[in-house]
Design an enzyme around this catalytic site. Structure first.
Site, PDB file in Angstrom:
ATOM      1  N   HIS A  15      -2.535   9.540  -3.490  1.00  0.00           N
ATOM      2  CA  HIS A  15      -3.690   9.559  -4.390  1.00  0.00           C
ATOM      3  C   HIS A  15      -3.288  10.208  -5.712  1.00  0.00           C
ATOM      4  O   HIS A  15      -3.757  11.290  -6.074  1.00  0.00           O
ATOM      5  CB  HIS A  15      -4.856  10.302  -3.739  1.00  0.00           C
ATOM      6  CG  HIS A  15      -5.335   9.661  -2.478  1.00  0.00           C
ATOM      7  ND1 HIS A  15      -6.387  10.161  -1.744  1.00  0.00           N
ATOM      8  CD2 HIS A  15      -4.919   8.538  -1.828  1.00  0.00           C
ATOM      9  CE1 HIS A  15      -6.599   9.386  -0.695  1.00  0.00           C
ATOM     10  NE2 HIS A  15      -5.715   8.403  -0.718  1.00  0.00           N
ATOM     11  N   HIS A  55       2.465  12.103   0.217  1.00  0.00           N
ATOM     12  CA  HIS A  55       3.045  11.460   1.389  1.00  0.00           C
ATOM     13  C   HIS A  55       4.557  11.301   1.292  1.00  0.00           C
ATOM     14  O   HIS A  55       5.229  11.131   2.315  1.00  0.00           O
ATOM     15  CB  HIS A  55       2.395  10.091   1.609  1.00  0.00           C
ATOM     16  CG  HIS A  55       0.957  10.167   2.011  1.00  0.00           C
ATOM     17  ND1 HIS A  55      -0.068   9.914   1.128  1.00  0.00           N
ATOM     18  CD2 HIS A  55       0.373  10.501   3.184  1.00  0.00           C
ATOM     19  CE1 HIS A  55      -1.228  10.062   1.744  1.00  0.00           C
ATOM     20  NE2 HIS A  55      -0.993  10.433   2.995  1.00  0.00           N
ATOM     21  N   HIS A  91       0.820  -1.213   0.000  1.00  0.00           N
ATOM     22  CA  HIS A  91       0.000   0.000   0.000  1.00  0.00           C
ATOM     23  C   HIS A  91       0.852   1.261   0.000  1.00  0.00           C
ATOM     24  O   HIS A  91       0.594   2.208  -0.751  1.00  0.00           O
ATOM     25  CB  HIS A  91      -0.933   0.014   1.207  1.00  0.00           C
ATOM     26  CG  HIS A  91      -1.750   1.269   1.305  1.00  0.00           C
ATOM     27  ND1 HIS A  91      -2.641   1.645   0.323  1.00  0.00           N
ATOM     28  CD2 HIS A  91      -1.790   2.259   2.247  1.00  0.00           C
ATOM     29  CE1 HIS A  91      -3.207   2.787   0.651  1.00  0.00           C
ATOM     30  NE2 HIS A  91      -2.696   3.185   1.818  1.00  0.00           N
TER      31      HIS A  91
END
Length: 332
Positions: free
Chosen positions: A250, A222, A213
């Site tokens: 995203h 991030h 992930h």
């Protein structure tokens, strides 16, 4: 010798069930799924992450384009890079959120195929074990989070799905995460890394692709994940991994390692995106798109062709890689 038993997939995936075998692991082995490609000598898949929002934030539009591309490529399966159900996973296997975020959204015929699932941090803030429970496959037989970490062997490629949320030390400072079957952290990570390393050494597939992930290297919101840089990346580089595919950010991006052949692919544009934040990474950013979309892979023993698509199905970026027959023999 490990025991082999049929993996039963009901309903729309019944035709594929005869091709799938779930190999039960012996001690200190990752669970392995055998999924031979539909077409001999070629494999086609889609990868998408960070999607489960009841169709909101363009999730439905991304799903529609996935269906179009999936039909065109006649895909074998879908990889989900995690954060499958927002904001806090599911409460149990009968939680209506599951159908609202998955079954009712990915309705195209081409997407009625196995989905191999890793968990994201948002899945861990709900009942993480519920997504792994066989009962969830009675609700939708496509949904295959078969273990926290497991391997999908498609002959052409081995996909090593790795549970990355426990690596992220910050999460352990919060009581909202479901660490059942994970805690204590250090032991869990040590065992996982050893099992992954052993599996990579044993792999005879032409292509080795690790899926998690969280990003290892990222120029999106991030940024790099320090714990994965320190603990996971050295194994990928030492064991000849071709690609690391992730979500969490995203966005869509392709980054080349400056230290090894590893390519870092982010496919986390399944719904909410457009964060408008960038980070630096010491690796080479080949492509970055702060928006919604998904990725496809077409592979043979000697060629890989990857495509990133936006929410409207437009091609944003492609990547091609080749292997010689000699390289395959060396891997063996």
């Amino acid at each position: 010798m490990v025991r082999v038993a049929p993996l039963l997939l009901a309903g729309v995936v019944a035709a594929a069930a005869s091709l799938l075998l779930l190999v039960a692991p012996s001690a200190a082995e990752l669970t392995r799924v055998e999924h031979p490609p539909k077409s001999e000598g070629s494999l086609a898949i889609l990868a998408v992450g960070d999607w489960g929002r009841r169709g909101q934030f363009n999730q439905t539009l991304v799903a529609q384009q996935m269906g179009v591309v999936g039909e065109k490529l006649d895909i074998d399966f879908v990889i989900s890079t995690g954060d499958n159900i927002y904001d806090d996973g599911i409460a149990n296997t009968s939680d209506p959120l599951f159908k609202e975020c998955f079954t009712n959204i990915y309705t195209a015929q081409s997407l009625q195929t196995p989905w191999y699932i890793v968990l994201g941090n948002h899945d861990y803030t709900g009942n993480a074990l519920a997504q792994q429970d066989p009962a969830i496959r009675e609700v939708d037989s496509r949904y295959l989070n078969l273990a926290k970490s497991f391997i999908v062997n498609s002959e052409i490629a081995d996909f090593f799905l790795v549970d990355t949320s426990p690596f992220y030390l910050k999460y352990w400072n919060s009581s909202k995460y479901d660490w059942r079957n994970v805690s204590p952290r250090d032991t869990y990570i040590e065992n996982l890394l050893k099992d992954l390393d052993d599996a990579l050494v044993q792999s005879e597939a032409p292509w080795k692709i690790v899926v998690g992930h969280h990003p290892i290297s990222s120029g999106c919101e991030h940024g790099n994940t320090t714990e994965l840089q320190e603990l996971l990346r050295p194994i990928l580089e030492a064991r000849g991994v071709d690609m690391y595919v992730n979500g969490h950010d995203h966005c869509l991006q392709h980054i080349s390692s400056r230290n090894s052949p590893v390519q870092f692919m982010t496919s986390g544009g399944g719904s909410k995106a457009w964060a408008g934040k960038v980070k630096t990474t010491s690796d080479k950013i080949e492509f970055i798109y702060d928006g919604q979309g998904f990725m496809s892979m077409q592979m043979s023993n000697t060629e890989a062709h990857l495509v990133f698509y936006d929410v409207a199905g437009n091609v944003l970026h492609t990547y091609d890689s080749t292997k010689s027959e000699e390289e395959e023999e060396d891997d063996d």
